[in-house]
Scaffold this active site. Sequence first.
Site, PDB file in Angstrom:
ATOM      1  N   LYS A 178       0.841  -1.198   0.000  1.00 53.00           N
ATOM      2  CA  LYS A 178       0.000   0.000   0.000  1.00 53.00           C
ATOM      3  C   LYS A 178       0.879   1.253   0.000  1.00 53.00           C
ATOM      4  CE  LYS A 178      -2.272  -2.318   3.199  1.00 53.00           C
ATOM      5  NZ  LYS A 178      -3.218  -2.976   4.096  1.00 53.00           N
ATOM      6  N   ASP A 214      -5.504  -7.795   9.168  1.00 53.28           N
ATOM      7  CA  ASP A 214      -6.901  -7.301   9.195  1.00 53.28           C
ATOM      8  C   ASP A 214      -7.922  -8.354   8.751  1.00 53.28           C
ATOM      9  OD1 ASP A 214      -5.931  -7.149   6.610  1.00 53.28           O
ATOM     10  OD2 ASP A 214      -6.571  -5.092   6.232  1.00 53.28           O
TER      11      ASP A 214
HETATM   12  C1  BGC Z   1      -1.623  -6.603   2.699  1.00 50.69           C
HETATM   13  C2  BGC Z   1      -2.436  -7.599   3.485  1.00 50.69           C
HETATM   14  C3  BGC Z   1      -3.718  -6.957   3.944  1.00 50.69           C
HETATM   15  C4  BGC Z   1      -4.448  -6.358   2.764  1.00 50.69           C
HETATM   16  C5  BGC Z   1      -5.737  -5.669   3.179  1.00 50.69           C
HETATM   17  C6  BGC Z   1      -2.454  -6.004   1.580  1.00 50.69           C
HETATM   18  O1  BGC Z   1      -1.744  -4.994   0.924  1.00 50.69           O
HETATM   19  O2  BGC Z   1      -0.497  -7.231   2.135  1.00 50.69           O
HETATM   20  O3  BGC Z   1      -1.697  -8.065   4.587  1.00 50.69           O
HETATM   21  O4  BGC Z   1      -4.509  -7.932   4.565  1.00 50.69           O
HETATM   22  O5  BGC Z   1      -3.632  -5.424   2.115  1.00 50.69           O
HETATM   23  O6  BGC Z   1      -5.486  -4.595   4.029  1.00 50.69           O
END
Ligand code: BGC
Length: 476
Positions: A178, A214
Amino acid sequence: MRFRPEPSAVDLAIEEEHAPLALSNSQTEEKVKELLKCLRLTGENVLRVGDIFSQEMENGINDQPSTLLMENTYIPELLNGTETGDFLALDLGGTNFRILLISLQNENVVREEVMQYHISDDLRLGEGEVLFDYLADCLYDFVHKCGVASRRLVMGFTFSFPMHQRSLNCGVLIKWTKSFAATNVEGQDVVKMLGEAIKRKGGIDVDIIAILNDTTGTLLQGCRLDHECGIGLILGTGSNACYMERAERVSHWEAERHGEKEVIIDIEWGAFGDGGLLDFIRTDFDKQVDTNSLFANSFTFEKYISGKYLGELVRLILVNLANHRLIFNGILSKKMQQIDSFTTNYVSHVEKDNVDNTICETDTVLKGFNLDYNEDDIQVVKYVCEVVSIRAALLVSTCLAEVIKRMNRDSVTVAVDGSLYKHHPRFKHWMLKFVEILAPRHKFQLMLAEDGSGKGAGLAAAVAQRLRDSYCHNSK
Ligand code: BGC
């Protein structure tokens, strides 16, 4: 034998969802359709993605190389209704950073304090220790404001990034995703980093007894609402899922075992397809999204499906169409040329027009872009948003169907959360339809389980506390 529907049945289901593009200029119409054809999945491709995903799950769970982490979360049970007490929860990973204090009484949340803290880009992208010191500062502020600073508190830490878990309270960050990229955190146990930051700060007594993703939090939250819940799914800025797996199938188990029958597995499907596995569906638009992203050449799947990228995908397609002089008179505004200026939220707005057969939402979105556009351009924008959204929903549904088939329960509830799922007007409808086509022998429900990433951390701490107490008791 795994059930596999006829590709033609899947083709038909997909076709039914695509509205025809009808422009006043038929030449433009044909060219737009031609340029977007690569984004329309065929039934055969959808099934191929499912086959690969299923194999990747199997590889991952057997500790073989896989683009899915299939991480053991060491949470072997959901809530059993006896959990009682006050639990702190820290939620890092989405758009906001939050701290919560929840009081549980027999599975019910009877009190909840929540505070949201801003994390600046400097913190997201700066030195890791500074980020964790900030988290500790916020925690200090929170427990004082809630009047619980003099007590020893247990805490669950939702950390929504790919991590390798060694136990219920040890999580080594594999890779930021992200919009986070703080230095010197990858490869480190983030529970330890946070614990040390709390110590450096001083003045509070907090024991981090569980770290989770999450999706796991969403599953725990979902199970409070529906006891058939067995899958947690996030469709937000990022995307991922977790599910209850039979413990005997799980090869990787570093912590001490206590006769667990099941355990939550964090699939981590964002990186599914990295290294070329899904190249047969990859388009030049996807390659561009990848190149422009903070993490090029990785998180392939997340870039097809999640809120962080869908809007950008739409923008790049619109730019391409304008460069072919098929929309906006061939002229692009500055804003339209800016990376990430077309958010996924806009896609959801435009999609409302597709549902209601109107143009007002699209009109409002385009007005904000300072463009010269006509009625045909509006239709094209609506078409692009639909094509991109259907592809994302299909891919998510394909993987979800494989998880449901793997679990093979009589009936399973999927707890879902995330901005894309909540705001996109058709995502849920498509998921219900596509999963049913792809896994017709399995009963399933989609249930919105809000705030699993926040409350879920408190719930995980409660389960962890109960397990800790029972292990101590049994060893006496
Ligand atoms: C992360 C995950 C997370 C998902 C939703 C992804 O970018 O790698 O660990 O569960 O985003 O937030």
